[in-house]
Structures are given as structure tokens and as C-alpha cells.
Motif scaffolding. Structure first.
Motif, PDB file in Angstrom:
ATOM      1  N   ALA A 221       0.843  -1.201   0.000  1.00 23.58           N
ATOM      2  CA  ALA A 221       0.000   0.000   0.000  1.00 23.58           C
ATOM      3  C   ALA A 221       0.880   1.254   0.000  1.00 23.58           C
ATOM      4  N   SER A 256      -6.006  -0.240   0.485  1.00 24.33           N
ATOM      5  CA  SER A 256      -6.028   0.037  -0.951  1.00 24.33           C
ATOM      6  C   SER A 256      -4.690  -0.455  -1.527  1.00 24.33           C
ATOM      7  N   ASN A 258      -1.657  -1.288  -4.005  1.00 25.20           N
ATOM      8  CA  ASN A 258      -0.998  -0.659  -5.169  1.00 25.20           C
ATOM      9  C   ASN A 258      -0.796  -1.653  -6.306  1.00 25.20           C
ATOM     10  N   ASP A 265      -2.341  -4.969  -8.852  1.00 21.01           N
ATOM     11  CA  ASP A 265      -2.901  -4.983  -7.488  1.00 21.01           C
ATOM     12  C   ASP A 265      -3.375  -6.392  -7.117  1.00 21.01           C
TER      13      ASP A 265
END
Ligand code: FAD
Length: 289
Positions: A221, A256, A258, A265
Motif C-alpha cells: 500500500a 487500498s 498498489n 494490485d
């Protein structure tokens, strides 16, 4: 490329460094091992007008045991931590993490303080200090304050340090009981930085069940984070294959993830789950004794 022009200052004490930083709050940057800052300056991503080199301050590089804690000076190099026999005995996560950073040259010049203060989203130390529940000691003209690892990493390349603060020391409670550590990472083949890195610090109770679990994850992240849902699922479990696998499925919950040219992701999420499982299994087997 060649960096923009800058002045170079060499304080001999931490008080002198703090005073210089207070004098130039907007234009100065601390220089530690230079292995993140100098490349950024060469690319002109960073253009400080003044560099305050803390590498000549004698009492900033040390590994000490004091009051049930391991205390590490900010200028202690990755290699110093990797090579410590004492740490291998009392807190093996530290040398295990250090040994996986970059290459020999990076480990000989780069420092734990520089890495933590830089908060690279793919840096290894942030995951380890979160898993160890470390405290960062910051010093400024206003005095000293202690910041918990959980509160220290704010975002990509952003920490809770104020502009006038220098990270002086990292403090870790010396692990006790039937503890087990592990650091596992998937290195980016060109740089060695973590595509995914998982640090595990767990302990078993007298019946062998999981008494505590503390897990830091990096590379995934915008900043390193605590895998709280994995920890919750592990505590009280028998740390058997089934329990570890189902807990590890929560490695990226609420995060979230990357994606980049090297790892999408979805692939990073998958790696995070697989490496969490492997790192927890390794730590659990080391916690048997
Ligand atoms: C080829 C290469 C491969 C690498 N591979 C890895 C890897 O696999 N894993 C990994 O984690 N890292 C890797 N790194 C980064 C390396 O670990 C750096 O040493 C580290 O990120 C920064 O530490 P430094 O001492 O070099 O700090 P510097 O580059 O000197 O400083 C970095 C930043 O932190 C600030 N700073 C430094 N010390 C302090 C302090 N005490 N208080 C306040 N602010 C401070 C500086 O002002 C600067 O903004 C790699 C670097 C290179 C060049």
C-alpha cells in the motif's frame, strides 16, 4: 544527473544538529546514509538548499539493552543490525529483516533511522518496527517525544516527524516467552525493495495456542501497515495449518492495494496472502521451543 547546488553542514553533536535544523526549517534536510536522499537529489526530486550530515555524530550508532528494551541509534546501519549475534538471540526479526535489504553496499551505508524517517512504501524496516511495536524517539529544539510505530507512518514518504525533528533512537521491548519471529519478502529484482514484505512477531501460551500476534506488511500500500484482521484471527488459535491459512486470507483487508508495471494490485494481494501465511508458519514453528 547532478544534484542542484546545496550547502553541506557537519554537526558533531545531536544538539548542534537540532539547532541547525531549527535555524533552517524550510531549506534543510538531514543526511544519514544518503542511499535514498542522494538518488532523489540526483533526479532533482529533492532539492534541499542545505544538507545537515548527522553521520559524524558519534553517539548515534549503537545497539544497547536497557530497562527491558533494545535501543538502537538512528545511524545504526542495516549491516550493523544484520551482523549482531546478540540480536539474533534476543530479537531475530531485526537481523533477518536487515539481511534482506538491498545489496552489501546499501546495507553498509543505509541506516535504520534513515529508512524509517523516509517511509518508502516498499522499505523493509517499517514492517518490522510495526510488528515489534517499536517506539521512535524524536528530538527537536522543543525537546524529546516518543511516537509509536503504529502512529509513525502517515503516508507514502510521510511520517509523524515534524520538520524540526530528528529521529534519534528506536526502542523495542525485548521479546519474552515462547516467541517466534519471521520476515519474508518478494524483492523487486532490479532494486531489492519489497514488492511484498511481511514481518511477524507472535507468541504461544503454555498450551501452545497463539497468545499474541503482531504483523507488519510493506510494499502493498502507500505505507506499511498492521494486518489487524490477520492478528485477530490468529490469537487464540492453535496456529495449525488451517488456522494460519484462513487468517492469512485477511492480509489486505481494508487496504487500498498498489499496482504497478511489475505487479498488478491483484497479484500483490495474492502475494501478500501467500507470504503472510509463510511468514506466520515460520514464526509459529520457531515459537515451539
Ligand atoms: C540500490 C538500492 C537498493 C535499495 N534496496 C532497499 C531494499 O531492498 N529495502 C529497503 O528497505 N531499502 C532499500 N534501499 C534504501 C536504503 O535502505 C536506504 O538506506 C534507506 O531507505 C534510507 O536510509 P539512509 O540512511 O540512506 O537515509 P538518507 O537517504 O540519508 O535519508 C532518507 C530520508 O530520511 C531523512 N532522514 C534520514 N535520517 C533521519 C533522521 N535520523 N531523522 C530525521 N530524518 C532523517 C532524510 O532527510 C531523507 O529525507 C535501497 C537503496 C538503494 C540505493
Amino acid at each position: 544527473m547532478i544534484p542542484a547546488q546545496f550547502d553541506y553542514l557537519t554537526p558533531k553533536t545531536i544538539d548542534e544538529a537540532v539547532a541547525l535544523l531549527a535555524e533552517h526549517p524550510d531549506d534543510a534536510k538531514i543526511l544519514a546514509g544518503g542511499h535514498s536522499l542522494i538518488p532523489a537529489m540526483k533526479l532533482r526530486l529533492a532539492t534541499p538548499q542545505i544538507l545537515i550530515d548527522i553521520g559524524r555524530i558519534n553517539d548515534l550508532s549503537y545497539i544497547r539493552e536497557e530497562g527491558g528494551q533494545i535501543r538502537i541509534g538512528a545511524m545504526t546501519t542495516h549491516y550493523n543490525l544484520e551482523a549482531s549475534d546478540r540480536l539474533r538471540e534476543i530479537c531475530p526479526l531485526l537481523p533477518e529483516c536487515a539481511a534482506q535489504i538491498g545489496d552489501v553496499q546499501v546495507r553498509n551505508k543505509g541506516t535504520i533511522g534513515g529508512s524509517i524517517a523516509h517511509s518508502d512504501p516498499a522499505g523493509d524496516w517499517p514492517a518490522a518496527v510495526i510488528a515489534l511495536g517499536a517506539e521512535m524517539v524524536a528530538v527537536s529544539a522543543a525537546g524529546e517525544r516518543v511516537i509509536k510505530a503504529d502512529d509513525f507512518f502517515v503516508d507514502m514518504l510521510t511520517t509523524a516527524l515534524d520538520p524540526g525533528e530528528i529521529l534519534r533512537e528506536i526502542r523495542i521491548s525485548t521479546p519474552t516467552g515462547r516467541f517466534g519471529h519471521s520476515y519474508m519478502k518478494v524483492p523487486q529484482p532490479a532494486s531489492g525493495f519489497a514488492v511484498v514484505g511481511v514481518a511477524v512477531n507472535l507468541a504461544r501460551d503454555q498450551n501452545g495456542a497463539c497468545q499474541s500476534a503482531s504483523i507488519g506488511i510493506t510494499g502493498v500500500a502507500s505505507k506499511a501497515y498492521r494486518a489487524s484482521e490477520v492478528e485477530k484471527a490468529l490469537v487464540g488459535s492453535a496456529l495449525d495449518e488451517q488456522a494460519i491459512a484462513s487468517a492469512s486470507a485477511h492480509a489486505t483487508d481494508g487496504v487500498s492495494v498498489n499496482g504497478d508495471l511489475y505487479a498488478s494490485d491483484a497479484y500483490r494481494r495474492h502475494l501478500a496472502q501467500v507470504y503472510t501465511r509463510r511468514a506466520v508458519e515460520a514464526a509459529a514453528s520457531r515459537a515451539k521451543g
